[in-house]
Design an enzyme around this catalytic site. Structure first.
Site, PDB file in Angstrom:
ATOM      1  N   ASP A  18       3.327   3.541   2.781  1.00 52.26           N
ATOM      2  CA  ASP A  18       3.630   2.164   3.170  1.00 52.26           C
ATOM      3  C   ASP A  18       3.649   1.998   4.683  1.00 52.26           C
ATOM      4  O   ASP A  18       4.170   2.854   5.406  1.00 52.26           O
ATOM      5  CB  ASP A  18       4.996   1.763   2.580  1.00 52.26           C
ATOM      6  N   HIS A  35      -5.437   1.182   7.620  1.00 51.77           N
ATOM      7  CA  HIS A  35      -5.631   1.991   6.414  1.00 51.77           C
ATOM      8  C   HIS A  35      -6.355   3.293   6.742  1.00 51.77           C
ATOM      9  O   HIS A  35      -6.054   4.347   6.161  1.00 51.77           O
ATOM     10  CB  HIS A  35      -6.410   1.201   5.367  1.00 51.77           C
ATOM     11  N   ASN A  66      -1.821  -4.149  -5.784  1.00 53.87           N
ATOM     12  CA  ASN A  66      -2.775  -4.254  -4.678  1.00 53.87           C
ATOM     13  C   ASN A  66      -4.046  -5.002  -5.063  1.00 53.87           C
ATOM     14  O   ASN A  66      -4.825  -5.410  -4.198  1.00 53.87           O
ATOM     15  CB  ASN A  66      -3.153  -2.867  -4.145  1.00 53.87           C
ATOM     16  N   SER A 190       9.031   0.143  -5.816  1.00 57.29           N
ATOM     17  CA  SER A 190       7.848  -0.698  -5.990  1.00 57.29           C
ATOM     18  C   SER A 190       6.945  -0.236  -7.132  1.00 57.29           C
ATOM     19  O   SER A 190       5.731  -0.070  -6.962  1.00 57.29           O
ATOM     20  CB  SER A 190       7.048  -0.773  -4.679  1.00 57.29           C
TER      21      SER A 190
END
Length: 233
Positions: A18, A35, A66, A190
């Protein structure tokens, strides 16, 4: 890190990757670059974990949630996944790394699916270290697909056990994680390994994933070493 013999090394570490986007914004870079830096950092952490004697590392690389992100961001991630698979296969083979995929990869473009399958097959004999990559993974979906498999196999209700459910999860055959790490400042799982995390030690840090280095991993493992794991006893 201090002498390995004097500290408990978790045999299975799981990490929620994250903070890539926030790191990119803080450095005036594109989301894609965030990323990319995150994936490069993952390579470094894999090596550190293997050198420490960790047996399994599970990384949360792409969640079912996502799927809601922009098409541009997702295509950027797919591009990075393709590059890592193509360029790291031989290195992983040399270092006896095995890869297991957690999740439903049918969501991904066909060519990426083929690269994933090819890589898993190429590395199936790896014995030293196992890398679990959660791709299009969600903890609730994991439990749901396990229940569906059990129902399809016509197991009677009285024969359904926790062990049977565990054997039908994506992580079948693996030990549950000892330590779950979440960089990025958020303090929740999550939807990550929610069945398997029942007795895991949780470690949260405000460090964003691209800046989570060996020293940060050292802190997490030292905190794990200080805790007493009673498993309800």
């Amino acid at each position: 890190m201090q002498n390995r013999k004097s500290i408990k090394i978790p045999q299975h570490i799981a990490i929620i990757l994250d903070g890539n986007r926030r790191w990119a914004r803080e450095h005036n870079l594109s989301i894609y670059e965030g990323h990319w830096r995150g994936m490069k950092n993952m390579g470094k952490i894999i090596k550190v974990c293997a050198d420490l004697g960790v047996k399994i590392l599970t990384v949360y690389a792409f969640s079912t949630e996502n799927q809601k992100r922009s098409e541009e961001e997702k295509q950027g991630l797919f591009k990075i996944f393709r590059h890592i698979l193509k360029t790291k296969r031989k290195e992983f083979k040399k270092n006896s790394v095995r890869i297991k995929i957690l999740g439903d990869i049918s969501y991904f473009p066909r060519d990426l699916q083929k690269e994933i399958i090819k890589t898993v097959e190429f590395l199936k004999e790896g014995k030293k270290f196992q890398l679990n990559v959660a791709l299009n993974y969600g903890g609730r979906v994991d439990i749901l697909q396990a229940v569906k498999k059990i129902i399809e196999s016509k197991v009677s209700a009285e024969n359904i056990t926790e062990d049977l459910i565990s054997k039908n999860l994506y992580t079948s055959g693996d030990s549950d994680p000892d330590l779950i790490i979440r960089p990025g400042g958020e303090m929740r799982l999550s939807n990550f390994l929610i069945w398997q995390a029942s007795y895991a030690e949780l470690y949260f840090t405000s460090k964003l994933w691209p800046e989570f280095d060996e020293k940060e991993l050292d802190k997490a493992i030292k905190e794990y070493d200080r805790r007493e794991r009673r498993f309800g006893r």
